[in-house]
Design an enzyme around this catalytic site. Structure first.
Site, PDB file in Angstrom:
ATOM      1  N   HIS A   1      66.405 117.734 -67.069  1.00 52.26           N
ATOM      2  CA  HIS A   1      67.477 118.321 -67.900  1.00 52.26           C
ATOM      3  C   HIS A   1      66.973 119.526 -68.697  1.00 52.26           C
ATOM      4  CE1 HIS A   1      69.440 114.048 -68.176  1.00 52.26           C
ATOM      5  NE2 HIS A   1      70.081 114.765 -67.263  1.00 52.26           N
TER       6      HIS A   1
ATOM      7  N   LEU B   1      72.881 113.254 -73.550  1.00 53.32           N
ATOM      8  CA  LEU B   1      73.405 111.924 -73.211  1.00 53.32           C
ATOM      9  C   LEU B   1      74.628 112.068 -72.316  1.00 53.32           C
ATOM     10  CD1 LEU B   1      73.254 110.434 -76.842  1.00 53.32           C
ATOM     11  CD2 LEU B   1      71.439 110.480 -75.117  1.00 53.32           C
ATOM     12  N   GLY B   2      74.401 111.955 -71.016  1.00 52.61           N
ATOM     13  CA  GLY B   2      75.510 112.010 -70.060  1.00 52.61           C
ATOM     14  C   GLY B   2      75.361 110.802 -69.158  1.00 52.61           C
ATOM     15  N   ASN B   3      75.678 110.962 -67.861  1.00 53.60           N
ATOM     16  CA  ASN B   3      75.378 109.852 -66.951  1.00 53.60           C
ATOM     17  C   ASN B   3      73.882 109.631 -66.883  1.00 53.60           C
ATOM     18  OD1 ASN B   3      77.781 108.733 -66.049  1.00 53.60           O
ATOM     19  ND2 ASN B   3      78.191 110.567 -64.839  1.00 53.60           N
TER      20      ASN B   3
ATOM     21  N   ARG C   1      71.121 103.658 -64.728  1.00 53.35           N
ATOM     22  CA  ARG C   1      69.652 103.565 -64.625  1.00 53.35           C
ATOM     23  C   ARG C   1      69.106 102.761 -65.796  1.00 53.35           C
ATOM     24  NH1 ARG C   1      68.526 109.849 -64.110  1.00 53.35           N
ATOM     25  NH2 ARG C   1      70.602 110.168 -63.270  1.00 53.35           N
TER      26      ARG C   1
ATOM     27  N   ARG D   1      70.487 125.593 -59.008  1.00 56.03           N
ATOM     28  CA  ARG D   1      69.790 124.570 -59.784  1.00 56.03           C
ATOM     29  C   ARG D   1      68.895 123.805 -58.804  1.00 56.03           C
ATOM     30  NH1 ARG D   1      71.746 118.729 -61.542  1.00 56.03           N
ATOM     31  NH2 ARG D   1      69.969 118.226 -62.851  1.00 56.03           N
TER      32      ARG D   1
ATOM     33  N   ASN E   1      75.085 124.235 -57.729  1.00 56.82           N
ATOM     34  CA  ASN E   1      74.395 122.983 -58.047  1.00 56.82           C
ATOM     35  C   ASN E   1      74.724 122.012 -56.923  1.00 56.82           C
ATOM     36  OD1 ASN E   1      73.442 120.602 -59.041  1.00 56.82           O
ATOM     37  ND2 ASN E   1      74.509 120.714 -61.005  1.00 56.82           N
TER      38      ASN E   1
ATOM     39  N   ASP F   1      80.561 103.868 -67.443  1.00 55.27           N
ATOM     40  CA  ASP F   1      81.260 104.953 -68.129  1.00 55.27           C
ATOM     41  C   ASP F   1      81.466 104.600 -69.607  1.00 55.27           C
ATOM     42  OD1 ASP F   1      83.310 107.388 -67.118  1.00 55.27           O
ATOM     43  OD2 ASP F   1      83.775 106.453 -69.037  1.00 55.27           O
ATOM     44  N   CYS F   2      80.958 105.460 -70.466  1.00 57.12           N
ATOM     45  CA  CYS F   2      80.994 105.191 -71.905  1.00 57.12           C
ATOM     46  C   CYS F   2      82.424 105.011 -72.412  1.00 57.12           C
ATOM     47  CB  CYS F   2      80.291 106.351 -72.609  1.00 57.12           C
ATOM     48  SG  CYS F   2      80.246 106.209 -74.372  1.00 57.12           S
ATOM     49  N   ARG F   3      83.345 105.850 -71.891  1.00 51.21           N
ATOM     50  CA  ARG F   3      84.745 105.748 -72.352  1.00 51.21           C
ATOM     51  C   ARG F   3      85.327 104.372 -72.057  1.00 51.21           C
ATOM     52  NH1 ARG F   3      86.547 111.271 -69.730  1.00 51.21           N
ATOM     53  NH2 ARG F   3      84.938 110.431 -68.397  1.00 51.21           N
TER      54      ARG F   3
ATOM     55  N   LYS G   1      78.662 121.862 -56.615  1.00 51.46           N
ATOM     56  CA  LYS G   1      79.422 122.471 -57.712  1.00 51.46           C
ATOM     57  C   LYS G   1      79.110 123.953 -57.732  1.00 51.46           C
ATOM     58  CE  LYS G   1      78.967 118.667 -60.893  1.00 51.46           C
ATOM     59  NZ  LYS G   1      78.134 118.252 -61.949  1.00 51.46           N
TER      60      LYS G   1
ATOM     61  N   ASN H   1      80.953 113.668 -77.211  1.00 50.47           N
ATOM     62  CA  ASN H   1      82.264 113.031 -77.445  1.00 50.47           C
ATOM     63  C   ASN H   1      82.262 111.677 -78.139  1.00 50.47           C
ATOM     64  OD1 ASN H   1      84.127 114.931 -76.013  1.00 50.47           O
ATOM     65  ND2 ASN H   1      82.701 114.483 -74.344  1.00 50.47           N
TER      66      ASN H   1
ATOM     67  N   GLU I   1      74.698 124.311 -68.869  1.00 51.25           N
ATOM     68  CA  GLU I   1      73.563 124.571 -67.969  1.00 51.25           C
ATOM     69  C   GLU I   1      73.858 125.732 -67.022  1.00 51.25           C
ATOM     70  OE1 GLU I   1      73.867 120.247 -67.566  1.00 51.25           O
ATOM     71  OE2 GLU I   1      71.793 120.321 -66.894  1.00 51.25           O
TER      72      GLU I   1
HETATM   73  P1  AMP Z   1      78.176 113.868 -68.169  1.00 51.65           P
HETATM   74  O1  AMP Z   1      77.215 113.279 -67.165  1.00 51.65           O
HETATM   75  O2  AMP Z   1      77.523 114.802 -69.142  1.00 51.65           O
HETATM   76  O3  AMP Z   1      79.426 114.429 -67.528  1.00 51.65           O
HETATM   77  O4  AMP Z   1      78.687 112.631 -69.083  1.00 51.65           O
HETATM   78  C1  AMP Z   1      79.407 111.547 -68.548  1.00 51.65           C
HETATM   79  C2  AMP Z   1      79.537 110.471 -69.622  1.00 51.65           C
HETATM   80  O5  AMP Z   1      80.218 111.027 -70.754  1.00 51.65           O
HETATM   81  C3  AMP Z   1      80.330 109.256 -69.171  1.00 51.65           C
HETATM   82  O6  AMP Z   1      79.681 108.064 -69.601  1.00 51.65           O
HETATM   83  C4  AMP Z   1      81.636 109.438 -69.919  1.00 51.65           C
HETATM   84  O7  AMP Z   1      82.274 108.208 -70.198  1.00 51.65           O
HETATM   85  C5  AMP Z   1      81.163 110.079 -71.210  1.00 51.65           C
HETATM   86  N1  AMP Z   1      82.279 110.689 -71.919  1.00 51.65           N
HETATM   87  C6  AMP Z   1      83.030 111.758 -71.538  1.00 51.65           C
HETATM   88  N2  AMP Z   1      84.061 111.951 -72.415  1.00 51.65           N
HETATM   89  C7  AMP Z   1      83.966 110.976 -73.358  1.00 51.65           C
HETATM   90  C8  AMP Z   1      84.720 110.619 -74.510  1.00 51.65           C
HETATM   91  N3  AMP Z   1      85.795 111.299 -74.874  1.00 51.65           N
HETATM   92  N4  AMP Z   1      84.299 109.566 -75.250  1.00 51.65           N
HETATM   93  C9  AMP Z   1      83.212 108.858 -74.899  1.00 51.65           C
HETATM   94  N5  AMP Z   1      82.460 109.135 -73.807  1.00 51.65           N
HETATM   95  C10 AMP Z   1      82.820 110.168 -73.044  1.00 51.65           C
END
Ligand code: AMP
Length: 399
Positions: A178, A207-209, A239, A89, A10, A281-283, A17, A334, A384
């Protein structure tokens, strides 16, 4: 030694990656990432049998150096002999590719042609392909396109309300992205229902970045929230997702923005980052909301969740029946907060989650977090790379 592993690549503009995968069971034999490519701090990190290793790349620190280093690492662990094909990919397959494809010179030319639709991604994907072709010249290389799964969308879903000639002359339509992730989690959900995927109607939320929501009817994508580019749909890490297009004219005509500045604003400075003013970043946002009562962090997460709920509800219009919804991606897998917020708007679809199951399902676990009388609401970790390995292996055995 058995020659049945697929090397999955990727390749992005500054990272590459890789994972060597057994396509039959999904076992990851070795994996890693080369980062900060084209800068003197470029390095490659690998994970093998539980051990992590890191080494710097040699000049000119670019993708070719990463692939050469990768070959060295595979040789050191006597893994080169196991590789039977390489699965790449590739982000944009346009209307040209709806299936995994053996890479030939013609295919490479089409990937170049499609670069105008994905200028940030396709050229980087091609760099990875060409670097691998040089080093692994004997091995077949396959392209697995992010858009391919969505090629089953009907024209009612993919045509925009702009002059039809824009589609005919300039290929401007919804493509969806995706695809491998939506396909994988829909397949897993079908397994949980104990039914063939071709019998299932599911809405999947990656739901990721980057974030996208897809309606899967009888195993086929029939609509998705991302569009002509991965900027459309729900707001994401940085975005904006869908906004009133009139805002763009306002930015340019009234506020003096250039096209590049608008592009940067909507792709890099918006979404969770833009609304919170804190982080993409969600965390980090959850922590700020809980520990500091940061009002904009909460607002960002709440706007985000509401948009996802609206997207799920609107996509339900494309299905005759709904067997359940899936959360996946770093946030979907998560964040119990986001899942709780999203589903709080979906009671009309009879989606109600169990608070305890929601709180305990994270860190790679999968399961149905719905209450007993609710439509299923699954959390399913995406994979993926395994889809790319499986599809490459199937194609190899067909050739
Ligand atoms: P990805 O692009 O699928 O790697 O997702 C990245 C997103 O997942 C970022 O916003 C991270 O903060 C969020 N994320 C990963 N681990 C957690 C967690 N334990 N709690 C909340 N959000 C998370």
């Amino acid at each position: 030694m058995k020659k049945n592993a697929i090397l999955v690549i990727n390749c992005g503009s500054s990272s590459l990656k890789f994972s060597l995968i057994n396509p039959e069971c999904g076992e990851i034999i070795i994996s890693g990432i080369a980062e900060r490519l084209s800068s003197p701090s470029a390095c490659i990190t690998t994970k093998y049998q539980g051990d992590k290793g890191q080494q710097p790349l040699s000049p000119p620190y670019a993708h070719k150096a990463a692939i050469s280093e990768l070959v060295g690492i595979l040789s050191k662990h006597q893994l080169v002999e196991q590789v039977c094909a390489i699965g790449h990919r590739v982000v944009h397959g346009g209307e040209d590719y709806s299936q995994p494809t053996l890479i030939t010179d013609d295919v490479k030319q089409t990937i170049v042609k499609l670069s105008k639709l994905a200028p940030l991604h396709n050229p980087a994907n091609l760099i990875g392909i060409e670097a691998c072709q040089k080093v692994f010249s004997q091995l077949p290389q396959m392209a697995i396109f992010d858009t391919a799964f969505h090629q089953t969308m009907p024209d009612t879903a993919y045509i925009y309300g702009i002059p039809y000639s824009m589609y005919q002359k300039h290929s401007i339509r919804k493509y969806g992205f995706h695809g491998t992730s939506h396909y994988f989690v829909a397949t897993q959900a079908a397994k949980m229902l104990n039914r063939p995927l071709s019998d299932c109607n599911i809405i999947t939320a990656h739901l990721g970045n980057g974030c996208s929501v897809t309606a899967v009817s009888q195993g086929k994508s029939v609509d998705s929230s991302m569009g002509f580019t991965p900027l459309e749909g729900v707001m994401m890490g940085s975005r904006s997702g869908s906004i009133d297009p009139g805002i763009i004219f306002h930015l340019i005509d009234q506020l003096g923005y250039s096209a590049d500045e608008v592009n940067k604003l909507l792709n890099k400075e918006s979404g969770l980052l833009g609304v919170s003013g804190l982080s993409n970043d969600c965390r980090t946002l959850e922590q700020a909301m809980l520990e500091e009562k940061h009002p904009q962090a909460k607002l960002a997460l709440d706007v985000f969740s509401y948009q996802i709920a609206k997207s799920i509800a609107s996509l339900s219009a494309s299905l005759n029946q709904l067997d359940g919804i899936v959360f996946t991606g770093g946030i979907g897998e998560n964040s119990s907060y986001v899942r709780e917020q999203v589903t709080s708007y979906l009671s009309l679809l009879n989606i109600k989650i169990d608070t305890e199951k929601n709180a305990s399902t994270r860190f790679g676990q999968s399961g149905n977090i719905g209450q007993e009388n609710s439509r299923p609401c699954w959390v399913i970790p995406t994979n993926e790379e395994w889809v790319i390995a499986q599809q490459s292996y199937q194609l190899l055995n067909k050739e």
